[in-house]
Design an enzyme around this catalytic site. Structure first.
Site, mmCIF file in Angstrom:
data_model
loop_
_atom_site.group_PDB
_atom_site.id
_atom_site.type_symbol
_atom_site.label_atom_id
_atom_site.label_comp_id
_atom_site.label_asym_id
_atom_site.label_seq_id
_atom_site.Cartn_x
_atom_site.Cartn_y
_atom_site.Cartn_z
ATOM 1 N N SER A 159 -6.282 22.241 91.229
ATOM 2 C CA SER A 159 -7.404 22.473 92.124
ATOM 3 C C SER A 159 -8.695 22.631 91.331
ATOM 4 C CB SER A 159 -7.151 23.730 92.963
ATOM 5 O OG SER A 159 -8.207 23.947 93.866
ATOM 6 N N GLY A 160 -9.715 21.860 91.705
ATOM 7 C CA GLY A 160 -10.995 21.912 91.019
ATOM 8 C C GLY A 160 -11.139 20.920 89.887
ATOM 9 N N THR A 199 -11.022 15.071 94.708
ATOM 10 C CA THR A 199 -11.734 14.640 95.911
ATOM 11 C C THR A 199 -12.918 13.754 95.561
ATOM 12 O OG1 THR A 199 -11.063 16.636 97.125
ATOM 13 C CG2 THR A 199 -13.000 15.462 97.940
ATOM 14 N N ASN A 207 -12.329 26.375 93.601
ATOM 15 C CA ASN A 207 -12.975 25.107 93.903
ATOM 16 C C ASN A 207 -13.853 25.282 95.134
ATOM 17 O OD1 ASN A 207 -13.677 22.460 94.241
ATOM 18 N ND2 ASN A 207 -11.608 21.695 94.562
ATOM 19 N N SER A 265 -12.385 22.437 98.062
ATOM 20 C CA SER A 265 -10.944 22.228 97.877
ATOM 21 C C SER A 265 -10.331 21.601 99.128
ATOM 22 C CB SER A 265 -10.258 23.563 97.587
ATOM 23 O OG SER A 265 -8.860 23.401 97.483
ATOM 24 N N SER A 266 -9.593 20.518 98.930
ATOM 25 C CA SER A 266 -8.872 19.891 100.042
ATOM 26 C C SER A 266 -7.720 20.792 100.458
ATOM 27 C CB SER A 266 -8.327 18.517 99.621
ATOM 28 O OG SER A 266 -9.364 17.632 99.290
ATOM 29 N N GLY A 306 -4.146 20.051 94.676
ATOM 30 C CA GLY A 306 -3.722 20.297 93.299
ATOM 31 C C GLY A 306 -2.784 21.486 93.191
ATOM 32 N N GLU A 310 -1.304 24.997 92.573
ATOM 33 C CA GLU A 310 -1.967 26.282 92.819
ATOM 34 C C GLU A 310 -1.081 27.446 92.398
ATOM 35 O OE1 GLU A 310 -4.912 25.253 96.592
ATOM 36 O OE2 GLU A 310 -3.160 26.544 96.903
#
Length: 795
Positions: free
Chosen positions: A149-150, A154, A205, A208-209, A432, A434
């Site tokens: 994540s981050g 995206t 993030n 974040s999706s 991502g 986590e």
């Protein structure tokens, strides 16, 4: 507690290297003890480190040398680096517009040999596009964008879509209504809409999706973009009603409260500066809070202003719903009271959702129980906690169905019949990996998805490629790699796994006990070294050693979230709403009783389909789709935990390199052949390079023959295979007359040369790009008509 390395690394034997390149693998510290001097020598020469565009050229390949190169390139503002079959993308955490300009897109698209340009996501995109043009099987392509994540997944997916919309544009005028934009515009406009409704600010993030998506860009026979489709996975709908202290709700809620007009504020009761329980951290400014961008994109997708206002009105109703707070009843036989300060919120929520206020509160505070052979109906007041749970459930089911409906509307806007398009390029952007202080079902599913994608990478490249070399008769020693099969067995395996035990608990007609489930997991999976628990934590938990690190999951609430129950009364309430959107989302089914909520005698108990079962099924379908395509990998790297520009934390990057298997990828890529073409396809394409003379089949001389195989539905005879093999060898020998034959009669086939012939295919390194340059010149000089699937390069 076991470390991840103790269970997730299944190693193969490592015989002596015969692949013609460096065999260097690492110990736990990233450096082979036998390579100390070489590594020190390489690292001391710091000058040219940033110039390594492809990490396969690094010698020796260790985590230390790879890390040093990436660091040097990052310091020089170079963020993309080839790593064999993968592209490593290090997030700069700052806007660099020139790096993604339309001019740069055209440069990569127009380049005769894009692989000779600097590494870039546009180079990967152009490779997939030309692969579709070449029609070499499998023709359909997939780009798998991975990273924690981050890391920039995206943004990467967004830029890839812009590239395809630019280079695959048909150039024809839009048809139909002027309000319906060109397909390229509609595909791009799906991005801000999906991000507004599916992304949020999290601990790691700011965008974040909170769902996974696979976007299929569909091309016709002229390789023009004709249509697309979007498949989504596991929206984190719990975020609507619960946000961790530093985090935010979905972007769309902040867009509405910040961007609504004065008239809309009056209608939706959203005065400026107002606060809501489900709208934490509203003061935090985010780039994604632009309401006008979302509105314009929705309009281009065919959603007019009246439907848009209907959507936003319902979402405003959810914000007011979250402010309905309850007080514990003095008598258990009486329903909970609504706080005085929340009565206005209840009235506003009922008005915006278009349901009677009294019925809304009654549904939240009283549950209906059907019991006995006579199916008698009892009304039981809910506790304060149960009232809050039912309120949250109502919000989650509305938002989840609204999200699914929005995706279906987008798909209708970008849809075309299968007869219109012939091939596709897929983009996979999944949440991502986590790991938070407290991890729940959402993190378990997210990390499970990442495990499946890592397994796909291992199976497709690290394992399958080496097995193909061996099957084709090339002399090859296997390079070991991390195998996460043991971890996946613990999560989803049969007959016993974390998922199966959770599902079993859901089927039992009793309340789940967290401590009991923890014990069952610990005992049933004691043989799996990837499953353990933290004995120092008071709360029931279990630990899974994922490929990217160990994560501790809370057992409390796991089973209830897996059931994802929606009380029947809530659905009946929404089916009676007079709101046009809610009527679409909750149609009164033919089987449901159109009576008052108290009469639920004929309601049959639905079969429990758990969250993990549905998610596992969706992932299996996705994996089948990915396995039918030619995959390409972009590994996004997060250089620091604070998302700060110009900061490269070596320990942070090192963990990601080790977890993703990048070093093993580089070793196999450096030693192997990224270009593999069947003898038949090779001979057909490059026969113009062969001198016009009779040839004598040499298959009988070299003794290797050609296995019968099926290509495009045709099984060639043995003589045909021999002929294609002989023709391919003649072409290669004429192109490099001073080089040893690509396949020496009666000799061993080895990977130490730029080209080698197996039993059914020609194997080449990228250094054989000269062959294609000669082909292009030959075609141009002689005026020979090109094949319909002409490829400017082999890659």
């Amino acid at each position: 507690m076991q470390s991840p390395g103790q269970c997730r690394k299944t190693r193969g034997e490592m015989p002596k290297q015969v692949n013609g390149t460096k065999p260097h693998l690492t110990d736990g510290n990233g450096i082979d003890p036998h390579l100390g001097e070489e590594v020190e020598s390489f690292l001391c020469d710091a000058g040219p480190l940033h110039s390594f565009d492809d990490l396969t050229k690094v010698n020796p390949v260790t985590t230390a040398t790879v890390l040093k190169c990436l660091h040097a390139r990052y310091a020089k503002d170079v963020f993309y680096t080839h790593a064999g079959c993968s592209l490593v993308a290090v997030n700069p955490f700052r806007p660099i517009l020139s790096l993604y300009s339309p001019e740069l897109m055209r440069d990569y698209h127009a380049a005769p040999h894009p692989q000779e340009l600097k590494p870039h996501i546009f180079a990967v995109a152009e490779e997939t596009y030309r692969n579709v043009q070449s029609q070499i099987l499998p023709v359909n392509q997939s780009i798998i964008v991975s990273g924690e994540s981050g890391a920039g997944k995206t943004w990467t997916s967004r830029c890839l879509m812009k590239f395809y919309a630019t280079v695959a544009s048909s150039g024809s005028a839009p048809q139909g209504s002027v309000s319906v934009e060109r397909i390229e515009k509609r595909v791009l406009d799906s991005n801000p809409v999906m991000e507004a409704f599916g992304n949020a600010c999290t601990l790691r993030n700011s965008n974040s999706s909170r769902f996974g998506k696979y976007i299929q860009l569909q091309l016709n026979r002229s390789q023009h973009l004709t249509s697309a489709s979007i498949q989504t996975f596991l929206l984190e709908k719990t975020r609507v009603a619960y946000q961790a202290p530093p985090e935010r709700n979905f972007h769309i809620f902040y867009q509405i409260t910040k961007g609504a007009t004065q008239e809309e504020r009056l209608e939706w009761n959203l005065p400026e500066g107002s606060t809501f329980s489900w709208l934490p951290n509203p003061q935090k400014a985010a780039e994604e809070d632009c309401f006008e961008v979302t509105r314009e994109a929705l309009f281009h997708l065919g959603i007019d202003c009246s439907v848009q206002n209907n959507i936003f009105k319902v979402l405003a109703g959810l914000l007011h719903l979250g402010d309905i707070q309850f007080l514990e009843a003095e008598d258990e036989s009486q329903p909970c009271r609504v706080e005085d300060s929340a009565k206005d919120s209840a009235k506003t929520a009922s008005r915006l959702l278009n349901v009677p206020a009294e019925q809304l509160l009654e549904t939240l505070r009283i549950r209906t129980i059907t019991a006995g052979k006579q199916q008698q109906v009892f009304r039981k007041p809910c506790s304060r906690a149960e009232c809050g749970t039912r309120r949250d459930c109502l919000a989650k089911v509305i938002y989840a169905r609204a999200f699914d409906w929005l995706v279906s509307v987008i798909n209708e806007s970008i849809y075309a019949e299968s007869s219109v398009w012939s091939n596709f390029i897929g983009l996979l952007d999944v949440y991502g990996f986590e790991s938070f202080p407290e991890n729940h079902l959402e993190q378990l599913c997210i990390n499970y998805a990442n495990e499946k994608l890592q397994q796909h990478f291992v199976a497709h490249f690290l394992k399958a490629q080496q097995e193909e070399y061996a099957a084709e008769g090339l002399e090859w020693s296997f390079i070991h790699y991390q195998d996460n099969q043991s971890c996946l067995d613990g999560i989803e395996g049969s007959p016993t796994s974390v998922f199966s035990l959770m599902n079993e608990e859901c089927r039992l007609n009793r309340a789940s006990d967290a401590s009991q489930l923890q014990t069952r997991i610990e005992v049933a999976l004691s043989h799996n070294r990837c499953i353990s628990r933290d004995r120092f934590r008071k709360k029931p938990n279990f630990i899974i050693a994922h490929y990217a690190g160990s994560v501790c999951y809370q057992v409390e609430g796991l089973v209830e979230k897996n059931k994802d129950p929606v009380p029947t009364e809530l659905i009946l309430l929404l089916q009676q709403s007079q709101d046009p959107l809610l009527q679409k989302l909750f149609p009164a089914s033919a089987t449901s009783q159109k009576t008052n909520p108290n009469n639920v005698k004929t309601q049959t108990k639905p079969v429990v389909v758990t969250v993990v079962s549905k998610f596992k099924g969706s992932l299996e379908t996705l994996m089948q789709l990915l396995n039918s395509t030619t995959p390409h990998y972009i590994r996004c790297i997060k250089p620091n935990a604070d998302c700060a520009p110009a900061v490269f934390q070596k320990d942070k990057v090192l963990c990601q390199l080790e977890a993703s298997g990048i070093v093993e990828t580089i070793n196999i890529s450096a030693a192997g052949f990224p270009i593999r073409i069947s003898f038949k396809r090779f001979a057909e394409r490059y026969k113009v390079l062969k001198r016009s003379r009779k040839h004598t089949p040499r298959a009988a001389q070299n003794g290797n023959g050609c296995f019968h195989h099926v290509e495009n539905g045709w099984t060639p005879a043995q003589d045909d295979c021999d002929t294609f093999q002989s023709t391919a060898q003649d072409i290669l020998q004429e192109m490099h007359p001073n080089a040893p034959p690509p396949l020496q009669p009666g000799g061993k086939k080895t990977c130490s040369r730029a080209v080698s012939c197996g039993k059914t295919k020609v194997f080449m390194t990228h250094s054989m790009g000269q062959l294609n340059k000669t082909f292009t010149k030959k075609v141009s000089k002689d005026g020979i008509e090109r094949m319909p699937y002409d490829v400017p390069e082999l890659s």
